[in-house]
Design an enzyme around this catalytic site. Structure first.
Site, PDB file in Angstrom:
ATOM      1  N   HIS A 171      45.859  93.126   4.056  1.00 33.99           N
ATOM      2  CA  HIS A 171      46.696  92.833   5.009  1.00 33.99           C
ATOM      3  C   HIS A 171      47.876  91.852   4.336  1.00 33.99           C
ATOM      4  O   HIS A 171      47.574  90.648   4.001  1.00 33.99           O
ATOM      5  CB  HIS A 171      46.090  92.040   6.233  1.00 33.99           C
ATOM      6  CG  HIS A 171      47.017  91.746   7.207  1.00 33.99           C
ATOM      7  ND1 HIS A 171      47.787  90.502   7.559  1.00 33.99           N
ATOM      8  CD2 HIS A 171      47.376  92.636   8.239  1.00 33.99           C
ATOM      9  CE1 HIS A 171      48.364  90.716   8.555  1.00 33.99           C
ATOM     10  NE2 HIS A 171      48.228  92.086   9.066  1.00 33.99           N
ATOM     11  N   HIS A 227      26.166  46.328  36.524  1.00 29.79           N
ATOM     12  CA  HIS A 227      24.743  46.367  36.070  1.00 29.79           C
ATOM     13  C   HIS A 227      24.203  47.975  35.667  1.00 29.79           C
ATOM     14  O   HIS A 227      23.639  47.890  34.817  1.00 29.79           O
ATOM     15  CB  HIS A 227      23.714  45.510  36.759  1.00 29.79           C
ATOM     16  CG  HIS A 227      24.373  44.303  37.118  1.00 29.79           C
ATOM     17  ND1 HIS A 227      23.670  43.257  38.039  1.00 29.79           N
ATOM     18  CD2 HIS A 227      25.534  43.565  36.774  1.00 29.79           C
ATOM     19  CE1 HIS A 227      24.357  42.220  37.933  1.00 29.79           C
ATOM     20  NE2 HIS A 227      25.689  42.150  37.061  1.00 29.79           N
ATOM     21  N   HIS A 242      25.381  37.646  29.995  1.00 32.35           N
ATOM     22  CA  HIS A 242      25.653  38.656  31.220  1.00 32.35           C
ATOM     23  C   HIS A 242      27.132  39.026  31.327  1.00 32.35           C
ATOM     24  O   HIS A 242      27.615  39.898  31.718  1.00 32.35           O
ATOM     25  CB  HIS A 242      25.348  37.425  32.449  1.00 32.35           C
ATOM     26  CG  HIS A 242      25.358  38.466  33.774  1.00 32.35           C
ATOM     27  ND1 HIS A 242      24.292  39.196  34.002  1.00 32.35           N
ATOM     28  CD2 HIS A 242      26.465  38.562  34.339  1.00 32.35           C
ATOM     29  CE1 HIS A 242      24.833  40.010  35.008  1.00 32.35           C
ATOM     30  NE2 HIS A 242      25.966  39.577  35.368  1.00 32.35           N
ATOM     31  N   HIS A 260      35.491  40.592  36.183  1.00 33.19           N
ATOM     32  CA  HIS A 260      35.627  41.966  36.848  1.00 33.19           C
ATOM     33  C   HIS A 260      37.169  42.517  36.917  1.00 33.19           C
ATOM     34  O   HIS A 260      37.514  43.780  36.535  1.00 33.19           O
ATOM     35  CB  HIS A 260      34.813  42.112  38.000  1.00 33.19           C
ATOM     36  CG  HIS A 260      33.604  42.059  37.943  1.00 33.19           C
ATOM     37  ND1 HIS A 260      32.699  42.579  36.973  1.00 33.19           N
ATOM     38  CD2 HIS A 260      32.565  41.095  38.456  1.00 33.19           C
ATOM     39  CE1 HIS A 260      31.215  42.234  37.117  1.00 33.19           C
ATOM     40  NE2 HIS A 260      31.186  41.245  37.994  1.00 33.19           N
ATOM     41  N   ASP A 314      28.401  42.625  31.823  1.00 33.51           N
ATOM     42  CA  ASP A 314      29.564  42.952  32.786  1.00 33.51           C
ATOM     43  C   ASP A 314      30.630  43.641  31.962  1.00 33.51           C
ATOM     44  O   ASP A 314      31.236  44.740  32.676  1.00 33.51           O
ATOM     45  CB  ASP A 314      30.077  41.744  33.411  1.00 33.51           C
ATOM     46  CG  ASP A 314      29.098  41.116  34.484  1.00 33.51           C
ATOM     47  OD1 ASP A 314      28.443  42.054  34.829  1.00 33.51           O
ATOM     48  OD2 ASP A 314      29.254  40.088  34.940  1.00 33.51           O
TER      49      ASP A 314
END
Length: 464
Positions: A366, A79, A261, A288, A265
């Site tokens: 050069h 959170h 929610h 999770h 997560d």
């Protein structure tokens, strides 16, 4: 999305009980330098060890995401991380005098509010986005979990959940722009089902659980003696519920608050991949464990894309310093100002751009019939970019000179020709002491290393 890295302007603190440990802790967000990332610090432990927000440090996924490093453990970080990602804050130190961030009301909104109170500050470093090059997919067939990241020049997320519940049923939630996080997602609270409470309690979890910080979904008829037991569990005189619904008849903030929610997560857990993402994230029935497994998969894709260690240059993005700002710092002028942009700058490294054209004055003498950028000027361009890094350590760089003290081990691996865009990166080998810096430099054209070596330089005040 913000292009440059951000931190907070001042330290801010909030306090509360941890959801699973039940331990009250104080959590302080502290500003951090560019490139610091997000780190937790256990100030209550000996030596005050820090824990990086890193998917490879996840040690427990029991109803939350727990990380551990050097013997220091931090529980339920998702959170807090979601709030930081939602506000696009890249660099912060989170000091904790306990094992777990406060659960607050079970959402991210109070973290968002305290971080907004601190204010954000833009830093002189570009954000190191991971732009998903191709589809990246993760599946758990046994749980019917699927997560995908698809290429997109933005960060969008869609989550679908299906709980086989008459109360929640099938839900989905989307976030089409990360700037909407505060308003649409941050206030959505964590939740669980009534039948999970006993298992969580037996497993020594939700010690800090309360009907004020979690939604308990009741999808069956509950007897009076059960309600009495629940009241005792939550230390309440009484709890109530309709036939089916939310324990204590708590009102949902959105009809699909559980799905929102779950999206929160996902944002928090994918922060453990370590870099801000540009991708379309699609997640079906995430949790999770799946989120962290997918974050690890993203990390592997990042490592694969970074093996060449070539600084990313996107000409569509504003530079850290443009040519006008460079001339305010370096004393060099035509024809010896050999850099055009600074595209990255932090305390330890710098990257810049040199556009090579046939109009360079050195091509007149050069090899005019075969124009090749002289090696000594490649070193000079690299030294000027390294000089920006060294001068970044003083508050008034316009009052200093930078001088070469030595060059070592330079190798020129490929000719640099008109039309090439030279990307140069310098990294400090050790902290600058007494105005002396030693750094490695590498120059690339595309993904090809064209020259590299080590330089030592000093800075001296112009009035000394």
């Amino acid at each position: 999305m913000k292009i440059k890295q951000h931190t907070i302007k001042k330290s801010v603190t909030l306090s509360g009980v941890g959801l699973h440990t039940g331990v009250t802790s104080n959590m302080t967000f502290v500003p951090a330098k560019p490139g610091h990332g997000i780190k937790f610090q256990r100030t209550d432990l000996e030596g005050q060890p820090t824990v990086d927000a890193d998917a490879d440090l996840v040690v427990d996924l029991s109803r939350g995401t727990t990380i551990e490093q050097s013997g220091a453990r931090v529980n339920t970080v998702e959170h807090t991380l979601a709030a930081l990602v939602g506000l696009e804050i890249d660099n912060v130190l989170i000091q904790l005098d306990g094992p777990e961030p406060p659960i607050m009301d079970g959402s991210s909104i109070q973290f968002v509010n305290i971080l907004k109170e601190a204010g954000t500050e833009e830093q002189d470093a570009l954000r190191d986005f991971f732009e998903v090059p191709d589809g990246i997919f993760y599946r758990e067939p046994e749980r019917d979990v699927e997560i995908a990241a698809l290429p997109l020049d933005d960060y969008r997320l869609t989550v679908m959940v299906d709980y086989n519940s008459p109360v929640l049923g099938s839900q989905h939630a989307s976030l089409t722009n990360i700037s909407q996080f505060e308003k649409e997602i941050a206030s959505c609270r964590t939740f669980c089902f009534l039948h999970e409470l006993e298992m969580l309690h037996k497993n020594n979890l939700i010690k800090g659980g309360d009907l004020n910080n979690a939604i308990v979904v009741v999808d069956r008829i509950v007897k009076d003696n059960e309600l009495d037991s629940l009241a005792k569990l939550f230390n309440k005189p009484k709890v109530e519920v309709k036939k089916e619904g939310i324990l204590n008849n708590v009102e949902l903030r959105y009809k699909n608050e559980p799905a929102r929610h779950k999206l929160l997560d996902v944002i928090g857990d994918l922060a453990l991949a370590g870099r801000p993402l540009k991708a379309q994230i699609l997640a079906a029935r995430p949790g999770h464990a799946a989120n962290v497994a997918f974050a690890k998969k993203l990390k592997k894709a990042m490592a694969k894309s970074s093996k060449l260690n070539v600084p990313k240059y996107n000409p569509n993005l504003p530079p850290v310093y443009d040519i006008n700002q460079i001339t305010n710092i370096l004393p060099h002028r035509y024809p010896f100002l050999l850099i055009d942009k600074i595209i990255h700058l932090d305390d330890e490294s710098v990257s810049g751009v040199k556009n090579v054209t046939l109009n360079e004055p050195f091509f007149q003498g050069h090899f005019p019939g075969n124009p090749v950028m002289p090696g000594v000027l490649q070193i000079e361009a690299m030294a000027q970019i390294g000089g920006i890094l060294v001068l970044n350590t003083v508050p008034d760089p316009e009052n200093y000179w930078t001088y070469f003290l030595g060059i070592e081990g330079f190798r020129f691996r490929k000719m640099i020709l008109p039309g090439d865009t030279l990307i140069i990166k310098c990294d400090l080998l050790a902290p600058i002491k007494r105005g002396i810096a030693k750094m490695t430099g590498r120059a690339y054209v595309g993904n090809t290393l064209v020259c590299e070596g080590t330089m030592t330089a000093s800075i001296v005040r112009k009035d000394s």
